[in-house]
Design an enzyme around this catalytic site. Sequence first.
Site, PDB file in Angstrom:
ATOM      1  CB  CYS A   1      62.275 -53.443  -6.303  1.00  0.00           C
ATOM      2  SG  CYS A   1      62.212 -54.915  -5.284  1.00  0.00           S
TER       3      CYS A   1
ATOM      4  CE1 TYR B   1      66.433 -55.678  -0.236  1.00  0.00           C
ATOM      5  CE2 TYR B   1      64.704 -54.425  -1.322  1.00  0.00           C
ATOM      6  CZ  TYR B   1      65.907 -54.463  -0.656  1.00  0.00           C
ATOM      7  OH  TYR B   1      66.573 -53.292  -0.417  1.00  0.00           O
ATOM      8  N   GLY B   2      63.138 -61.211  -2.168  1.00  0.00           N
ATOM      9  CA  GLY B   2      61.923 -61.958  -2.501  1.00  0.00           C
ATOM     10  C   GLY B   2      61.389 -62.971  -1.513  1.00  0.00           C
TER      11      GLY B   2
ATOM     12  CB  CYS C   1      60.463 -60.300 -10.347  1.00  0.00           C
ATOM     13  SG  CYS C   1      62.160 -60.129  -9.719  1.00  0.00           S
TER      14      CYS C   1
HETATM   15  N1  DGL Z   1      63.730 -57.100  -8.555  1.00  0.00           N
HETATM   16  C1  DGL Z   1      62.869 -57.274  -7.483  1.00  0.00           C
HETATM   17  C2  DGL Z   1      61.406 -57.321  -7.801  1.00  0.00           C
HETATM   18  O1  DGL Z   1      61.007 -56.754  -8.802  1.00  0.00           O
HETATM   19  C3  DGL Z   1      63.325 -58.021  -6.277  1.00  0.00           C
HETATM   20  C4  DGL Z   1      63.794 -59.413  -6.457  1.00  0.00           C
HETATM   21  C5  DGL Z   1      64.395 -59.951  -5.168  1.00  0.00           C
HETATM   22  O2  DGL Z   1      65.225 -59.247  -4.588  1.00  0.00           O
HETATM   23  O3  DGL Z   1      64.007 -61.060  -4.774  1.00  0.00           O
HETATM   24  O4  DGL Z   1      60.630 -57.872  -7.078  1.00  0.00           O
END
Ligand code: DGL
Length: 286
Positions: free
Chosen positions: A81, A50-51, A191
């Site tokens: 997340c 998602y980042g 993250c």
């Molecule tokens: N694990 C996620 C977070 O804490 C998302 C990482 C991603 O999907 O880029 O932001």
Amino acid sequence: MSIARIIMQNVAPIGILDSGVGGLSILRAIRSVLPNERLLYCADSYHAPYGEREDSFITARTLGIGRWLAEQRVKAIVVACNTATAYTLLTLRERLHIPIIGVEPGIKPAALWSRTRVAGVLATTSTLKSARFNTLLSQYSGDCRFICQGGHGLVEAIEAGDISSPVIIRNLSTCIQPILDSSADTLVLGCTHYSFLLNALYTITSDQLRIIDTHKAIACQLVRQLTEQQLLVNTDTTITHSKTTLSSVLLRLVSTGNAAQLAHIARKLIGVNVNAEHVKIASELL
Ligand code: DGL
């Protein structure tokens, strides 16, 4: 509320969501404080990471998954997340009337702890540019200077199960070099994926940085909320299980992408041995 309803609610699972496998670090922390709770983990692997996505995309996916978890009758949701929390936590709380717990980079503990008054934050680009993160910084940083770095390429490697190869160590070193080059004594992991890089980080930073990861605090926050709302599992319905073999009654793993890969990575990263299911989850618009 009738007794029957309380018992029904208490055996309902806790939903945990992430773009992929990062939230497994939070799941592990939750299991250690709530070993008898049923957990339903949803990895949006088809859309990970998602980042570096558009805000509207992150919001639509997180709302869709939150809705799907609510339809599975979870009693609470942990948005495991930072990126999803930054864009969607408040809307999720408005739409779903169950406790929703989010994760945020530990700016406050870092600002309290740092002696040199310089700290680093490693998070996704989307988290770092979000209004929620910038408000957190202005509220809690005080006289502590934060050096914020995006963890480019790290999530993709962790999704593939790589937490220690020379390639990821090199990439991680590059990401945190500006922090190492400053007088920072503290590093905030912003993250949930990066929790799996702790050993790599210790190798790279030696003792220069104290690492702040909020997974234990999130698990404690969940316990507090479930206790306050009388939602902790009823002891009459406790299911006994060995520590190493997780019954599929207690843990359900689902992925919008490759389910076998999620099961494989969950075994590798946190030692759970359960199958995962593939699910299709529609996005939900704001
Ligand atoms: N694990 C996620 C977070 O804490 C998302 C990482 C991603 O999907 O880029 O932001």
